[in-house]
Write a protein that holds these residues in place. Structure first.
Motif, short mmCIF file in Angstrom:
data_model
loop_
_atom_site.label_atom_id
_atom_site.label_comp_id
_atom_site.label_asym_id
_atom_site.label_seq_id
_atom_site.Cartn_x
_atom_site.Cartn_y
_atom_site.Cartn_z
N SER A 191 -3.70 12.74 -3.25
CA SER A 191 -3.76 13.26 -1.58
C SER A 191 -4.24 11.93 -0.63
O SER A 191 -2.60 12.27 0.30
CB SER A 191 -5.54 14.01 -2.08
N SER A 192 -5.27 11.09 -0.87
CA SER A 192 -4.63 10.16 0.25
C SER A 192 -4.69 8.69 -0.37
O SER A 192 -4.79 8.94 -1.57
CB SER A 192 -5.80 10.10 1.21
N ALA A 193 -4.38 7.94 0.68
CA ALA A 193 -3.91 6.81 0.07
C ALA A 193 -5.20 5.63 0.86
O ALA A 193 -4.89 6.02 1.97
CB ALA A 193 -2.94 6.33 -0.38
N GLN A 194 -5.94 5.01 0.91
CA GLN A 194 -6.67 3.91 1.01
C GLN A 194 -6.41 2.43 1.07
O GLN A 194 -6.28 2.30 -0.09
CB GLN A 194 -7.93 3.73 1.19
N LEU A 195 -6.05 1.50 1.96
CA LEU A 195 -5.85 -0.30 1.85
C LEU A 195 -6.75 -0.82 2.89
O LEU A 195 -7.46 -0.59 4.10
CB LEU A 195 -5.00 -0.09 2.49
N THR A 196 -8.07 -1.60 2.10
CA THR A 196 -9.13 -1.93 2.30
C THR A 196 -8.55 -3.58 1.87
O THR A 196 -8.94 -3.70 0.33
CB THR A 196 -10.55 -2.26 1.98
N GLY A 197 -8.84 -4.79 1.97
CA GLY A 197 -8.14 -5.77 1.82
C GLY A 197 -6.51 -6.31 1.67
O GLY A 197 -6.21 -5.67 2.54
N THR A 198 -6.33 -6.25 0.75
CA THR A 198 -4.85 -7.08 0.45
C THR A 198 -4.32 -6.17 -0.63
O THR A 198 -4.58 -5.81 -2.09
CB THR A 198 -4.39 -8.50 0.21
N LEU A 199 -3.04 -5.37 -0.61
CA LEU A 199 -2.41 -5.23 -1.64
C LEU A 199 -0.86 -6.01 -1.69
O LEU A 199 0.20 -5.80 -0.85
CB LEU A 199 -1.61 -3.28 -1.22
N THR A 200 -0.88 -6.36 -3.13
CA THR A 200 0.46 -7.09 -2.74
C THR A 200 1.78 -6.08 -3.99
O THR A 200 1.63 -6.34 -5.19
CB THR A 200 0.12 -8.31 -4.08
N LEU A 201 3.07 -6.41 -3.77
CA LEU A 201 4.20 -5.67 -4.30
C LEU A 201 4.91 -7.13 -4.60
O LEU A 201 5.32 -7.91 -3.84
CB LEU A 201 4.76 -4.45 -2.41
N VAL A 202 5.02 -6.65 -5.48
CA VAL A 202 6.22 -7.78 -6.44
C VAL A 202 7.55 -7.52 -7.83
O VAL A 202 7.12 -6.03 -8.08
CB VAL A 202 4.91 -8.94 -7.44
N GLY A 203 8.43 -7.83 -6.80
CA GLY A 203 9.79 -7.84 -7.12
C GLY A 203 10.96 -7.51 -5.87
O GLY A 203 10.26 -6.63 -5.19
#
Length: 373
Positions: free
Chosen positions: A131-143
């Motif tokens: 359905s939906s995605a929410q971002l509050t704060g930090t999302l870290t992507l490694v690779g």
């Protein structure tokens, strides 16, 4: 909504049934080919609108619509404006193909219907949100392998949220990150985002939201307000603060300002600067001899924001704050070094605060800019 938009949405939604099918084995998303859309930092379908001093690094376009408003005061550097022309049409067609490719990929990781991404650290693969995605704060992507996010409906970020890409090298942030959004994406105030957003309908960048990547809306509008969007074409970028830039000379001052770097003007503005990696440091001085605006102050940040095919720096941005007894302000400068004798070197300026001015990227009318590694 016109018949073209309805037809396109119907065609694209036919692929949504492919969301979140399981994928055995090791997570491995396949990076799509953006084709002619690769050079576009911002591409709308119906319109593109802007409020405030937005900086677009890369191409800006709209198709099949023709309306682009708010440039100036927004500026485009290292690219061109394509309002409903053949270049924008091809980019739109290729973006649609890329979106279909993304939503057809099998899922490696499945999430809740309404998923909060803040605080997560994710690895490469195809990440599916029904359905939906929410971002509050930090999302870290490694690779370093591709990150693909398939979001069934909406993508939203809270104010001052961020996506941080850490692939162990100095690659352009966002070059391996793709967001396929089933309806609309809205980035909250001050969000720092990475990746290529391909939204089925619309994209809204609220005040101060910045994107290292691209914003591509397939059937609706892209709406902006004082943003920075820098297209990410891959390749190896020097780390921030690793290059020294010096220069001096003058640029023509057309009135009103023009996005054409070859535009002349009845007046001129003089400048001189050195932007050094240690600190970072350096100083910038600028005088508009038509309006009398004088900007003078230390450089506080410097970074390479575009590279040439051979990996050498193409466009550098440095910024700082006004000093002395004058009105409070800050400045952001973009420069390009086209080699000696400097006749094709370029400079653009955006000043905000009590005093303000925007001058699009302009070929120097005397002077020289040099990059020093």
């Amino acid at each position: 909504m016109n018949s073209h938009q309805k037809h396109l949405i119907t065609c694209l939604l036919a692929t949504v049934a492919l969301f979140c099918s399981p994928s055995p084995g090791v997570a491995a998303g396949v990076e799509p080919d953006l084709g002619a859309a690769q050079s576009f930092a911002v591409l709308g379908a119906a319109t593109v609108t802007n409020t405030g001093m937005t900086t677009i690094t890369g191409d800006l376009g709209v198709s099949p619509g023709t309306a682009i408003t708010g440039f100036p005061p927004g500026v485009v550097i290292g690219g061109a404006i394509h309002a409903g022309d053949a270049v924008a049409a091809q980019a739109h067609s290729d973006a649609v193909i890329a979106y279909r490719t993304l939503v057809a990929e099998a899922c490696d990781f499945n999430y809740l219907d309404v998923q909060e991404m803040g605080g997560l650290t994710l690895t490469p693969g195809v990440h599916c949100f029904p359905s939906s995605a929410q971002l509050t704060g930090t999302l870290t992507l490694v690779g370093s392998d591709p990150f693909i996010f398939k979001i069934g409906s909406t993508l939203t970020t809270a104010s001052h949220s961020s996506v941080v890409a850490n692939d162990g090298g100095q690659t352009c942030d966002g070059s391996n990150v793709f967001w396929a959004v089933g309806s609309s994406a809205t980035l909250g105030t001050g969000t720092q985002f990475v990746g290529n957003i391909l939204a089925l309908i619309s994209i809204t960048l609220t005040t101060g939201a910045n994107v290292s990547g691209s914003a591509l809306a397939l059937t609706g509008a892209v709406t902006m307000d004082t943003n920075q969007v820098s297209v990410c074409s891959g390749g190896t970028f020097p780390p921030a603060g690793s290059i020294k830039v010096t220069g001096g000379g003058q640029i023509p001052v057309p009135d009103p300002d023009s996005a054409d770097p070859t535009a002349g003007g009845s007046g001129w503005a003089s400048f001189g600067f050195n932007a050094q990696p240690k600190g970072p440091g350096g100083h910038f001085n600028y005088v508009n001899h038509v309006t009398g605006l004088h900007v003078n102050g230390p450089v506080t940040d410097i970074q390479v924001i575009a590279i040439n095919p051979d990996g050498s720096p193409k466009t550098v941005r440095f910024s700082g704050v006004c000093a002395g007894s004058g009105p409070a302000c800050s400045f952001s400068i973009t420069v390009e070094d086209h080699g000696e004798p400097g006749r094709d070197d370029q400079l653009g300026i955006a000043v905000t605060g009590v005093v303000s001015e925007v001058r699009s990227q302009r070929i120097l009318d005397g002077g020289n800019i040099q990059f020093h590694k």
